[in-house]
Design an enzyme around this catalytic site. Structure first.
Site, PDB file in Angstrom:
ATOM      1  N   TYR A   5       0.820  -1.217   0.000  1.00  0.00           N
ATOM      2  CA  TYR A   5       0.000   0.000   0.000  1.00  0.00           C
ATOM      3  C   TYR A   5       0.851   1.263   0.000  1.00  0.00           C
ATOM      4  O   TYR A   5       0.339   2.349  -0.285  1.00  0.00           O
ATOM      5  CB  TYR A   5      -0.913   0.048   1.238  1.00  0.00           C
ATOM      6  N   HIS A  21       1.519 -11.542   2.426  1.00  0.00           N
ATOM      7  CA  HIS A  21       0.367 -10.902   1.784  1.00  0.00           C
ATOM      8  C   HIS A  21      -0.442 -11.862   0.910  1.00  0.00           C
ATOM      9  O   HIS A  21      -1.634 -11.671   0.699  1.00  0.00           O
ATOM     10  CB  HIS A  21       0.853  -9.716   0.947  1.00  0.00           C
TER      11      HIS A  21
END
Length: 262
Positions: free
Chosen positions: A35, A96
Site C-alpha cells: 500500500y 500478503h
C-alpha cells in the site's frame, strides 16, 4: 486483537483516516508494504493521541520480497516506517498472499517467525491462503499462523477456508467487507431500511455476527465513524439467513482473491 479494524489500502488520506478512526473507538489499523503508506499510518497513530501500546497495527510483506533475507529486510524497513509513533514492533505481520511458490512463501514465513522471536513482531499470520497453503506450514513443522486475512463478504464467503481456519483456531479477518461500495443488492437495501442503518453498517455487522474480524476502509471521516457504530444493535437470524444466501462462492469475488495459486 480488536474485533474491528480500519483498512488503509489505496487511501490518499491515510494520516487523517487513522487519526479519526483511533479518536472514535477503533483500535486496529491494517496496512501493508504494497500500500506504500506505512509511514502515514505511523504519523496518524502519533497524531491521534492514543498510546501506541493501545493500538494493534498489522502489516504484510508482498511476494516480491519472498526470500528469507528479502522478508527480513522488508520487516526492518516496515518498523522504521512507523517511527513517527515511536514504535519498534508490529502487533501482527502477514505474508500478503501465497503467490511465488511453496519454497518462497515458506522462506518468507520463517523470516517472520524469526522476526517474532527477536521482538519485531508480536504475532505472525497469512493472507489469501487456502487450507493447502497453511498445511504446508504445519508439514514444515512451523508455528501455525494466528490469522488468515481473506476477501470476505456475503457474495464471497470462502466457506472451505473459513471452516478450515475455525477447526485450527485461526482468526479470520475479512478484507473488502464493504463490497467496494456496491450496495445496490435488494437484500442489502431492504435490511438497511429495516434497521435504519446504512448498507456499510449492515455488511460490517454481518461480518461480526459471523465471527469474522472485518476491516472496512474509507477516507471519509464521517463514514469511518459510522462504519464503527455497529456494536449496540444486531441483525436477527432470519435476516442473517438472507445475507448468507447471497453467497456466490469464488464467482462473488470483487478483488484479486488469489487463494488458489500453486
Amino acid at each position: 486483537m480488536p474485533t474491528l479494524g480500519l483498512g488503509v489500502a489505496m487511501n490518499g488520506e491515510c494520516v487523517e483516516a487513522c487519526k479519526v478512526a483511533l479518536q472514535n473507538g477503533y483500535r486496529m489499523i491494517d496496512v501493508a508494504r504494497h500500500y506504500e503508506n506505512e509511514v502515514q499510518v505511523g504519523v496518524g497513530v502519533g497524531k491521534s493521541g492514543v498510546k501506541r501500546e493501545d493500538v494493534f497495527i498489522t502489516s504484510k510483506v508482498f511476494h516480491n520480497d519472498f526470500t528469507y533475507d528479502g522478508t527480513m529486510a522488508a520487516l526492518k524497513d516496515s518498523i522504521a516506517n512507523l517511527g513517527s509513533c515511536e514504535s519498534s514492533y508490529y502487533d501482527l505481520y502477514l505474508t500478503h498472499s501465497a503467490t511465488g511458490g511453496k519454497d518462497a512463501r515458506l522462506s518468507a514465513y520463517r523470516a517472520l517467525l524469526d522476526g517474532k522471536a527477536s521482538g519485531m513482531i508480536r504475532s505472525v499470520g497469512v493472507s489469501n491462503y487456502s487450507a493447502k497453503h497453511i498445511e504446508e506450514i504445519r508439514e514444515a513443522g512451523l508455528e501455525m499462523p494466528v490469522v488468515n486475512q481473506i476477501e470476505l463478504h456475503p457474495f464471497c464467503q470462502q466457506k472451505p477456508i473459513v471452516e478450515y481456519c475455525r477447526k485450527n483456531n485461526i482468526v479470520v479477518q475479512a478484507y473488502s467487507p464493504l463490497l467496494r461500495g456496491a450496495f445496490d443488492n435488494p437484500v442489502i437495501q431492504e435490511l438497511s431500511t429495516k434497521y435504519s442503518k446504512d448498507p456499510a453498517q449492515i455488511l460490517v455487522r454481518w461480518s461480526l455476527q459471523r465471527g469474522f474480524v472485518p476491516l472496512p476502509k474509507s477516507s471519509h471521516p464521517e463514514r469511518i465513524i459510522t462504519n464503527g457504530q455497529v456494536f449496540d444493535w444486531s441483525i436477527d437470524s432470519t435476516d442473517m439467513a438472507k445475507l448468507n444466501a447471497l453467497d456466490r462462492g469464488k464467482e462473488g469475488a470483487i478483488t484479486w482473491n488469489p487463494v488458489d495459486v500453486d
